[in-house]
Design a protein around this motif. Structure first.
Motif, PDB file in Angstrom:
ATOM      1  N   TRP A   4      -2.119 -34.321 -21.787  1.00  0.00           N
ATOM      2  CA  TRP A   4      -2.345 -33.414 -20.586  1.00  0.00           C
ATOM      3  C   TRP A   4      -3.750 -32.381 -20.901  1.00  0.00           C
ATOM      4  N   HIS A   5      -4.255 -31.987 -20.244  1.00  0.00           N
ATOM      5  CA  HIS A   5      -5.412 -31.332 -20.446  1.00  0.00           C
ATOM      6  C   HIS A   5      -4.881 -29.707 -20.720  1.00  0.00           C
ATOM      7  N   ALA A   6      -5.475 -29.188 -21.993  1.00  0.00           N
ATOM      8  CA  ALA A   6      -4.906 -27.974 -22.210  1.00  0.00           C
ATOM      9  C   ALA A   6      -5.307 -26.743 -21.300  1.00  0.00           C
ATOM     10  N   LEU A   7      -6.450 -26.769 -20.465  1.00  0.00           N
ATOM     11  CA  LEU A   7      -6.926 -25.905 -19.751  1.00  0.00           C
ATOM     12  C   LEU A   7      -6.317 -25.979 -18.336  1.00  0.00           C
ATOM     13  N   VAL A   8      -5.195 -27.009 -18.171  1.00  0.00           N
ATOM     14  CA  VAL A   8      -4.656 -27.233 -16.807  1.00  0.00           C
ATOM     15  C   VAL A   8      -3.213 -26.984 -17.203  1.00  0.00           C
ATOM     16  N   PRO A   9      -2.574 -25.756 -16.146  1.00  0.00           N
ATOM     17  CA  PRO A   9      -1.409 -25.501 -16.259  1.00  0.00           C
ATOM     18  C   PRO A   9      -0.355 -26.557 -16.053  1.00  0.00           C
ATOM     19  N   LEU A  10       0.879 -26.395 -16.739  1.00  0.00           N
ATOM     20  CA  LEU A  10       1.929 -27.284 -16.570  1.00  0.00           C
ATOM     21  C   LEU A  10       2.562 -27.225 -15.310  1.00  0.00           C
ATOM     22  N   PRO A  11       3.470 -28.009 -14.670  1.00  0.00           N
ATOM     23  CA  PRO A  11       4.198 -27.944 -13.505  1.00  0.00           C
ATOM     24  C   PRO A  11       5.071 -26.849 -13.557  1.00  0.00           C
ATOM     25  N   GLN A  12       5.416 -26.178 -12.278  1.00  0.00           N
ATOM     26  CA  GLN A  12       6.114 -25.008 -11.976  1.00  0.00           C
ATOM     27  C   GLN A  12       7.702 -25.477 -11.921  1.00  0.00           C
ATOM     28  N   ALA A  13       8.523 -24.786 -12.224  1.00  0.00           N
ATOM     29  CA  ALA A  13       9.937 -24.867 -11.976  1.00  0.00           C
ATOM     30  C   ALA A  13      10.410 -25.171 -10.591  1.00  0.00           C
ATOM     31  N   SER A  14       9.781 -24.185  -9.815  1.00  0.00           N
ATOM     32  CA  SER A  14       9.923 -24.430  -8.512  1.00  0.00           C
ATOM     33  C   SER A  14       9.397 -25.660  -7.719  1.00  0.00           C
ATOM     34  N   ILE A  61     -11.220 -29.382 -13.368  1.00  0.00           N
ATOM     35  CA  ILE A  61     -11.097 -29.693 -14.623  1.00  0.00           C
ATOM     36  C   ILE A  61      -9.830 -30.981 -14.566  1.00  0.00           C
ATOM     37  N   PHE A  62      -8.935 -30.524 -13.826  1.00  0.00           N
ATOM     38  CA  PHE A  62      -7.703 -31.668 -13.464  1.00  0.00           C
ATOM     39  C   PHE A  62      -8.418 -32.977 -12.851  1.00  0.00           C
ATOM     40  N   ARG A  63      -9.337 -32.857 -11.727  1.00  0.00           N
ATOM     41  CA  ARG A  63      -9.679 -33.942 -11.248  1.00  0.00           C
ATOM     42  C   ARG A  63     -10.921 -34.733 -12.261  1.00  0.00           C
ATOM     43  N   THR A  64     -11.483 -34.097 -12.882  1.00  0.00           N
ATOM     44  CA  THR A  64     -12.332 -34.700 -13.865  1.00  0.00           C
ATOM     45  C   THR A  64     -11.499 -35.433 -14.988  1.00  0.00           C
ATOM     46  N   TRP A  65     -10.331 -34.875 -15.490  1.00  0.00           N
ATOM     47  CA  TRP A  65      -9.477 -35.599 -16.281  1.00  0.00           C
ATOM     48  C   TRP A  65      -8.698 -36.517 -15.747  1.00  0.00           C
ATOM     49  N   SER A  66      -8.097 -36.143 -14.594  1.00  0.00           N
ATOM     50  CA  SER A  66      -7.565 -37.418 -13.992  1.00  0.00           C
ATOM     51  C   SER A  66      -8.172 -38.769 -13.715  1.00  0.00           C
ATOM     52  N   ARG A  67      -9.572 -38.745 -13.866  1.00  0.00           N
ATOM     53  CA  ARG A  67     -10.198 -40.039 -13.521  1.00  0.00           C
ATOM     54  C   ARG A  67     -10.685 -40.665 -14.819  1.00  0.00           C
ATOM     55  N   HIS A  68     -10.876 -39.748 -15.998  1.00  0.00           N
ATOM     56  CA  HIS A  68     -11.446 -40.017 -17.148  1.00  0.00           C
ATOM     57  C   HIS A  68     -10.887 -41.069 -18.056  1.00  0.00           C
ATOM     58  N   ASP A  69     -11.428 -41.692 -18.837  1.00  0.00           N
ATOM     59  CA  ASP A  69     -10.561 -42.811 -19.761  1.00  0.00           C
ATOM     60  C   ASP A  69      -9.920 -41.978 -21.028  1.00  0.00           C
ATOM     61  N   THR A  70     -10.136 -40.774 -21.124  1.00  0.00           N
ATOM     62  CA  THR A  70      -9.398 -39.909 -22.221  1.00  0.00           C
ATOM     63  C   THR A  70      -8.348 -39.085 -21.461  1.00  0.00           C
TER      64      THR A  70
END
Length: 121
Positions: A4-14, A61-70
């Motif tokens: 998971w990309h370090a600059l993207v927050p993790l999901p919320q509990a709510s 950042i999330f959009r780019t990460w979700s499409r990229h090979d890494t």
């Protein structure tokens, strides 16, 4: 394994929901006698529904990460991330997108991303 990309927050509990998947295949009842059941696999995957608050920059950042090979490789790639599992707190699990994510603009620079992750242990 990708992470998971370090600059993207993790999901919320709510808005977080854990949905264990059925691992038994059941047949319909026969004309005579009860139906049958067969185990499909020994450790079923779970589905987690989650929401993630992001800024506009984090969404980019999330959009780019979700499409990229890494990253998530267009949703079919497995990656490691921290999620709340089994009431033990944040656990590193292997995940991939179970469906396409959806982003909703809540404020000028506040996005809410809703998605489903498939988990394997």
């Amino acid at each position: 394994m990708n992470a998971w990309h370090a600059l993207v927050p993790l999901p919320q509990a709510s808005g977080y929901a854990l949905d264990p998947q059925e691992h038994v295949v059941r047949t319909q009842e026969f004309e005579a006698g009860p139906g049958d059941a067969r185990q499909r696999y020994s450790v079923p995957n779970d589905i987690v529904e989650a929401t993630i608050k992001m800024t506009g920059r984090q969404l980019t950042i999330f959009r780019t990460w979700s499409r990229h090979d890494t990253g998530a490789r267009w949703g079919h790639g497995w990656f490691e991330m921290g999620l709340l599992v089994d009431g033990v707190g944040l656990v590193t699990v292997q995940a991939r997108f179970a469906s396409i994510w959806k982003a909703e603009l809540r404020d000028r620079n506040q996005w809410i991303v809703a998605t489903k992750f498939e988990l394997r242990y």
